[in-house]
Design a protein around this motif. Structure first.
Motif, PDB file in Angstrom:
ATOM      1  N   GLU A 157      27.408  -4.908  -8.769  1.00  0.00           N
ATOM      2  CA  GLU A 157      26.318  -5.389  -9.605  1.00  0.00           C
ATOM      3  C   GLU A 157      26.432  -6.876  -9.915  1.00  0.00           C
ATOM      4  OE1 GLU A 157      26.376  -3.799 -13.591  1.00  0.00           O
ATOM      5  OE2 GLU A 157      28.571  -3.662 -13.590  1.00  0.00           O
ATOM      6  N   SER A 192      20.481  -4.085  -2.304  1.00  0.00           N
ATOM      7  CA  SER A 192      21.295  -4.747  -1.281  1.00  0.00           C
ATOM      8  C   SER A 192      20.447  -5.783  -0.554  1.00  0.00           C
ATOM      9  CB  SER A 192      21.844  -3.730  -0.277  1.00  0.00           C
ATOM     10  OG  SER A 192      20.793  -3.235   0.551  1.00  0.00           O
ATOM     11  N   LYS A 212      20.596   0.207  10.415  1.00  0.00           N
ATOM     12  CA  LYS A 212      20.711   1.440   9.640  1.00  0.00           C
ATOM     13  C   LYS A 212      21.198   2.609  10.486  1.00  0.00           C
ATOM     14  CE  LYS A 212      17.434   0.731   5.859  1.00  0.00           C
ATOM     15  NZ  LYS A 212      16.201   1.232   5.206  1.00  0.00           N
ATOM     16  N   ASN A 226      15.853  -7.216  -8.951  1.00  0.00           N
ATOM     17  CA  ASN A 226      15.906  -5.765  -9.157  1.00  0.00           C
ATOM     18  C   ASN A 226      14.529  -5.148  -9.417  1.00  0.00           C
ATOM     19  OD1 ASN A 226      15.470  -6.592 -11.773  1.00  0.00           O
ATOM     20  ND2 ASN A 226      17.446  -5.872 -12.559  1.00  0.00           N
ATOM     21  N   SER A 251      29.888   2.213   8.913  1.00  0.00           N
ATOM     22  CA  SER A 251      29.384   1.447   7.770  1.00  0.00           C
ATOM     23  C   SER A 251      29.881   0.012   7.917  1.00  0.00           C
ATOM     24  CB  SER A 251      29.886   2.058   6.462  1.00  0.00           C
ATOM     25  OG  SER A 251      29.433   1.308   5.362  1.00  0.00           O
ATOM     26  N   ASP A 311      16.510   5.274  -5.883  1.00  0.00           N
ATOM     27  CA  ASP A 311      17.560   6.170  -5.392  1.00  0.00           C
ATOM     28  C   ASP A 311      18.711   5.437  -4.704  1.00  0.00           C
ATOM     29  OD1 ASP A 311      15.931   5.344  -3.336  1.00  0.00           O
ATOM     30  OD2 ASP A 311      15.999   7.238  -2.244  1.00  0.00           O
ATOM     31  N   GLU A 312      18.766   4.097  -4.810  1.00  0.00           N
ATOM     32  CA  GLU A 312      19.862   3.358  -4.184  1.00  0.00           C
ATOM     33  C   GLU A 312      20.068   2.026  -4.873  1.00  0.00           C
ATOM     34  OE1 GLU A 312      17.971   3.241  -0.251  1.00  0.00           O
ATOM     35  OE2 GLU A 312      17.975   1.049  -0.403  1.00  0.00           O
ATOM     36  N   ASN A 313      21.289   1.512  -4.767  1.00  0.00           N
ATOM     37  CA  ASN A 313      21.609   0.215  -5.345  1.00  0.00           C
ATOM     38  C   ASN A 313      20.991  -0.894  -4.515  1.00  0.00           C
ATOM     39  OD1 ASN A 313      23.191   1.336  -7.414  1.00  0.00           O
ATOM     40  ND2 ASN A 313      24.995   1.398  -6.089  1.00  0.00           N
ATOM     41  N   GLU A 320      14.086  -3.038  -6.514  1.00  0.00           N
ATOM     42  CA  GLU A 320      15.159  -2.076  -6.278  1.00  0.00           C
ATOM     43  C   GLU A 320      14.588  -0.670  -6.180  1.00  0.00           C
ATOM     44  OE1 GLU A 320      19.571  -1.072  -8.172  1.00  0.00           O
ATOM     45  OE2 GLU A 320      18.075  -2.130  -9.357  1.00  0.00           O
ATOM     46  N   LYS A 321      15.051   0.093  -5.211  1.00  0.00           N
ATOM     47  CA  LYS A 321      14.598   1.468  -5.048  1.00  0.00           C
ATOM     48  C   LYS A 321      15.346   2.370  -6.021  1.00  0.00           C
ATOM     49  CE  LYS A 321      13.434   0.806  -0.172  1.00  0.00           C
ATOM     50  NZ  LYS A 321      13.678   1.228   1.223  1.00  0.00           N
ATOM     51  N   THR A 374      27.837  -5.974  -2.900  1.00  0.00           N
ATOM     52  CA  THR A 374      28.699  -4.794  -2.878  1.00  0.00           C
ATOM     53  C   THR A 374      28.974  -4.280  -4.282  1.00  0.00           C
ATOM     54  OG1 THR A 374      30.629  -6.266  -2.822  1.00  0.00           O
ATOM     55  CG2 THR A 374      29.798  -5.456  -0.702  1.00  0.00           C
ATOM     56  N   ASN A 422      17.306  -4.476   1.132  1.00  0.00           N
ATOM     57  CA  ASN A 422      16.105  -4.288   0.310  1.00  0.00           C
ATOM     58  C   ASN A 422      15.224  -5.532   0.326  1.00  0.00           C
ATOM     59  OD1 ASN A 422      18.232  -2.530  -1.880  1.00  0.00           O
ATOM     60  ND2 ASN A 422      16.609  -1.580  -0.698  1.00  0.00           N
TER      61      ASN A 422
END
Length: 251
Positions: free
Chosen positions: A123, A172, A202, A162, A207, A168-170, A165-166, A121, A175
């Motif tokens: 970094e 999670s 999804k 990371n 949420s 455009d998103e953090n 990691e995509k 939730t 991923n």
């Protein structure tokens, strides 16, 4: 003579049993970590540090190592009591706080293996990994897939999570699960049930945290215990971007 670990014989020799006894493990997060902690203690890891700032909630009881009497109690207090009831001589150190980017390094130092069971939730989980790598500490990442368990190991000199990691998103948990599913499909062993769960998750209107089952909590705990044993006794193990998947589902 029967001793605490006499039934570990053949699987572990005396030297291996002694090696893991005082091998310092740090466990960030005691949700799924609560189950892992008991499994590794029963195997013979008796030097465990656990960090978490949450309290036990009723919704934890479907998969975590707590009872109804633990509800509203600090998770660290509840799991320490549980572990001490199994082995009162074990060194169980708990810190009832949340890890932050400011305090994570002070808690990590002095340990030889880490288990990153933190919620993605913020970094902090990736900072946890980064500092572990800088201190030559391998990190286990366990994931509850409901009907199966997923574990990957971040090596001190290896790739970090990371890297998938995509842009455009953090990063999670999703991923990592999507990466694992795509990896399996690439190598001709697809597990379509994983994709189905991801899609349904999804598409949920609210949420919500990912759905999880007790089956995977105990599966992952066993996988982590085996990996900790292999690392502590200098045996081979797969490192990220490879991973371990254990499931009762066939496809």
């Amino acid at each position: 003579m029967k001793t605490r670990y006499s039934r570990n014989r053949i699987y572990l020799n005396a030297n291996e049993q002694e090696t893991i006894k005082n091998y310092p493990i740090i466990l960030g997060g005691c949700g799924i970590g609560s189950v892992i902690a008991e499994c590794i203690l029963r195997l013979g890891f008796e030097n465990i540090t656990i960090i978490d700032g949450d309290q036990v909630e009723l919704s934890n009881l479907n998969r975590q190592n707590y009872t109804q009497n633990d509800v509203s109690i600090d998770k660290t207090e509840a799991i320490k009591n549980r572990l001490k009831s199994i082995n009162e001589n074990a060194t169980i150190t708990v810190h009832n706080c949340f890890l932050t980017t400011e305090n994570v390094e002070q808690y990590i130092k002095g340990h030889k293996i880490a288990i990153n069971a933190l919620d993605f939730t913020s970094e902090v989980p990736l900072v946890f990994d980064k500092i572990c790598q800088e201190n030559n500490i391998p990190i286990l990442h366990p994931y509850n897939l409901g009907w199966g368990g997923l574990v990957t190991v971040i090596a001190p000199n290896g790739l970090a999570l990371n890297t998938i990691e995509k842009f455009d998103e953090n990063f999670s948990e999703v991923n990592m699960v999507e990466y694992a599913s795509n990896y399996l499909k690439f190598w001709g062993t697809p597990h379509t049930w994983i994709d189905d769960i991801i899609e349904k998750y999804k598409n949920e209107e609210e949420s919500l945290p990912p759905p999880q089952l007790s089956i995977a909590s105990w599966t992952v705990a066993g996988m982590c215990a085996h990996l900790l044993f292999n690392i502590a006794t200098n045996k081979e193990y797969k490192k990220f971007p490879e991973f371990y998947l254990s499931t009762i589902m066939n496809s």
